[in-house]
Design a protein around this motif. Structure first.
Motif, short mmCIF file in Angstrom:
data_model
loop_
_atom_site.label_atom_id
_atom_site.label_comp_id
_atom_site.label_asym_id
_atom_site.label_seq_id
_atom_site.Cartn_x
_atom_site.Cartn_y
_atom_site.Cartn_z
N GLU A 11 0.82 -1.21 0.00
CA GLU A 11 0.00 0.00 0.00
C GLU A 11 0.85 1.26 0.00
OE1 GLU A 11 -3.06 1.72 3.09
OE2 GLU A 11 -3.21 -0.47 2.88
N LYS A 12 1.94 1.21 0.79
CA LYS A 12 2.78 2.40 0.95
C LYS A 12 3.56 2.71 -0.33
CE LYS A 12 1.42 3.34 4.94
NZ LYS A 12 0.76 4.61 5.26
N ILE A 13 3.95 1.67 -1.05
CA ILE A 13 4.66 1.89 -2.31
C ILE A 13 3.70 2.57 -3.29
CG2 ILE A 13 5.79 0.75 -4.29
CD1 ILE A 13 7.58 0.44 -1.90
N ASP B 222 2.02 7.49 -6.07
CA ASP B 222 0.95 8.43 -6.40
C ASP B 222 1.28 9.86 -5.98
OD1 ASP B 222 -0.47 6.41 -7.44
OD2 ASP B 222 -1.73 6.05 -5.69
N THR B 223 2.31 10.02 -5.16
CA THR B 223 2.66 11.36 -4.69
C THR B 223 3.66 12.00 -5.65
OG1 THR B 223 2.57 10.35 -2.53
CG2 THR B 223 3.32 12.63 -2.60
N ILE C 48 7.36 14.36 -2.48
CA ILE C 48 7.95 13.19 -1.82
C ILE C 48 9.41 13.44 -1.46
CG2 ILE C 48 8.95 11.69 -3.62
CD1 ILE C 48 6.23 10.45 -1.50
N GLU C 49 10.08 14.30 -2.27
CA GLU C 49 11.48 14.63 -1.99
C GLU C 49 11.61 15.33 -0.64
OE1 GLU C 49 14.69 16.01 -5.02
OE2 GLU C 49 12.70 16.45 -5.79
N MET D 13 11.05 4.39 5.78
CA MET D 13 10.92 5.67 5.06
C MET D 13 11.28 5.43 3.60
SD MET D 13 12.51 8.43 7.63
CE MET D 13 13.81 7.39 8.12
N ILE D 14 10.38 5.82 2.71
CA ILE D 14 10.66 5.62 1.27
C ILE D 14 10.98 6.98 0.65
CG2 ILE D 14 9.84 4.58 -0.86
CD1 ILE D 14 7.61 3.28 0.71
N SER D 15 12.14 7.08 0.03
CA SER D 15 12.49 8.32 -0.68
C SER D 15 12.96 8.00 -2.09
CB SER D 15 13.59 9.11 0.03
OG SER D 15 13.93 8.55 1.23
#
Ligand code: ADP
Length: 585
Positions: free
Chosen positions: A289-291, A296-297, A302-303, A321-323
């Motif tokens: 879900e988070k990916i 979608d952002t 997101i940066e 944390m996904i960056s």
């Protein structure tokens, strides 16, 4: 290597070759025609001169004979035996034909290519004329021979030229093919490839030098790159936080050991798999879900603010944390997931919350008692006798002391926790200190019909301690022993000195509820309470943390615990007898 027909036909080398052939052939052809023409002209002229000479010779020959008496047989024989003359004709001065061989050899006359006439004179008197027809067989033969010779020369020269050009072409294209192969090898990264050719040594040497240099550069480069890669890998592997790198297609391309450890997965089962397919300890695809949310952002958002979420992996709580990840050219190439183990923080947070609820709970009881009792005394004090008033005041004092101890504990906790406190010490008699504490706490023990048994030894040395804080340690351990024991279960206190006379120790042993094994290493943690779940016995979870800090951090000593559930616990404190003089008052 197969010759590329396309390049064979159209490459510049082939074009030059064909052009050379064409020009060479044209030159030889034009030159040959010019030469043949010139020779032909010259032969024609010589032949005409020759014909005129013959005609004149015949005219002179017959000038002093009677032209009308010409013997036809003689001339017929002459014509017949002569291949070059096709006919002979004599005419008188009135142009009457006196003799013509055409009448005898009409066939031969047809081969005439040249007619030459000459006047027959006798002492300047015109007697008639003679005409000679010539077959030109001689010059025809010469022309034929000349043409054949020249054609032979032309073909031979052309063949030699073609052969030379072809040889050169084959030689060159062989070399070029070798060079092409070499360049191809270099372009595919096979530096160090050597050409073997003796035809163009300069080119071969230059190529081999270049290949050698490239190979050296490559080796240096690879060494440098390997070094850099190893460095980066070492850094990545030594980071205590987990790092997972995914490409544009969600494949896990890299994961450090911390990440594998946190997610409790083997490298071979994780690398090159879709990150979304990872299943956590609850059987959930926790990244899925988070990916999607991350994708979608918009990148600029997101940066600034990476997608953050928590994962439950076994007993751990992991913050992820996904960056996004960009190349040097600022192209989006995938994303990085950083994993931080926040199990401890989560636990402490939970404990903090429980602590706040416990403290509030603990404070509410004495405050309520204080308020009710003072209220009653103020409003209805006159109605009570002296004994009742004393009883009221005793309760007020007891609750005020309890409140005072609790507030002190909290204050001490924050003071000692800050770390920069230096507790000044003085030499004290530990037996006396313990006895005083037993006396002050006896009232609590009495309430539960418990005895505190203490038989102090006289010969114990004085120990350098901060009396106030050590007082609290003893009080805490004694009150815990009472608190966590059932009615009538005695407490045994002992003191002693280590054999090497370096340490002094005291132990407080109860026969109470004991502590389960899984809690033993946590009971000294701040806010930790075994009773959290049951709430049967009140407390804040601060006492043992303060005890440990006081003994170990501020007295350089040690505290141990031995406990068996439902049998009891023994807390032993070791204190050093020799300390730095600066620490003394
Ligand atoms: P509190 O007593 O306020 O809960 P402490 O830090 O003094 O906090 O003690 C922490 C935990 O250790 C207690 O909640 C209790 O479960 C356990 N404990 C401490 N002393 C004893 C003891 N003598 N016997 C059994 N359990 C104890």
């Amino acid at each position: 290597m197969a010759i590329n027909l396309k390049s064979f036909h159209f490459n510049i080398q082939t074009k030059i070759l064909l052009m050379g052939l064409f020009l060479g052939s044209a030159l030889i052809f034009v030159f040959s025609i010019l030469v043949v023409n010139d020779i032909q002209n010259k032969v024609d002229k010589v032949y005409t001169d020759f014909a005129q000479s013959i005609t004149k010779a015949i005219a002179i020959n017959i000038s002093n004979t009677d032209i009308s008496q010409i013997n036809p047989e003689y001339f017929s024989a002459f014509i017949n035996n002569n291949d070059e003359i096709s006919y002979l004709e004599f005419k008188d001065k009135d142009n009457n034909t006196l003799y013509s061989s055409k009448n005898y050899y009409p066939q031969k006359e047809q081969n005439t290519i040249l007619n030459i006439s000459s006047q027959v004179m006798d002492n300047n008197e015109l007697k008639g004329s003679v005409t000679v027809g010539l077959t030109g067989n001689g010059i025809k033969k010469i022309s034929l021979v000349t043409k054949k010779t020249l054609t032979f020369i032309f073909i031979t020269t052309w063949l030699i030229l073609t052969l030379l050009l072809l040889l050169n072409f084959l030689l060159m294209s062989k070399e070029l093919r070798k060079l092409y192969k070499g360049v191809k090898q270099i372009s595919t990264g096979k530096f160090g490839y050597m050409l073997e050719s003796e035809s163009i040594p300069e080119l071969t040497d230059a190529f081999n030098d270049m290949s050698n240099l490239l190979s050296q550069y490559e080796e240096e480069n690879i060494e440098q790159l390997t070094l850099e890669r190893n460095k980066l890998e070492a850094i990545l592997m030594s980071i205590i936080n987990g790092v997972i790198v995914c490409d544009n297609f969600d494949n896990v391309v890299l994961s450090n050991s911390a990440a594998l450890h946190m997610l409790d997965i083997e490298e071979k089962d994780f690398i090159n798999t879709k990150i979304q397919n990872f299943i956590d300890s609850h059987g959930q695809k926790c990244f899925l879900e988070k990916i999607e949310e991350f994708k979608d952002t918009p990148l600029n958002i997101i940066e600034q603010k990476p997608v953050e979420f928590n994962i439950e992996a076994g007993k751990r709580t992991i913050k992820a944390m996904i960056s996004p990840m960009f190349s040097k050219q600022q192209d989006y190439v995938g994303y990085i997931i950083v994993l931080i183990d926040i199990t401890r923080e989560t636990e402490v947070n939970k404990l903090k919350n429980t602590f706040i609820s416990n403290v509030s709970h603990e404070l509410r009881t004495p405050v309520t008692v204080l308020r009710t009792y003072t209220d009653t005394l103020c409003n209805n004090g006159d109605d009570f006798d002296e004994d009742t008033k004393k009883e009221f005041l005793k309760t007020l004092d007891k609750e005020a002391k309890r409140l005072h101890t609790m507030v002190n504990d909290i204050l001490d906790f924050s003071r000692l926790e800050s770390g920069n406190v230096c507790l000044k010490k003085e030499y004290a008699n530990i037996n006396e200190l313990i006895e005083q504490n037993i006396m002050s706490i006896k009232i609590l023990a009495d309430e539960k019909q418990m005895n505190i048994i203490f038989n102090p030894k006289d010969e114990l040395p004085l120990v350098p301690i901060n009396i106030e804080s050590m007082d609290r340690v003893i009080r805490n351990l004694l009150s815990n022993a009472i608190k966590y024991s059932n009615d009538g279960q005695d407490i045994i206190v002992k003191t002693g000195c280590s054999d090497d006379k370096q340490n002094l120790w005291f132990s407080i042993k109860d026969n109470g509820i004991g502590i389960a094994k899984e809690h033993l290493d946590k009971i000294f943690d701040r806010f930790y309470r075994v009773e959290n779940s049951t709430h049967t016995i009140k407390g804040t979870g601060l006492g043992l943390h303060l005890v440990k800090m006081t003994v170990e951090k501020h007295h350089n000593g040690k505290i141990t615990v031995e406990s068996t559930e439902n049998e009891g616990s023994t807390f032993t404190v070791y204190l050093p007898l020799i300390i730095d003089e600066n620490e003394l008052i």
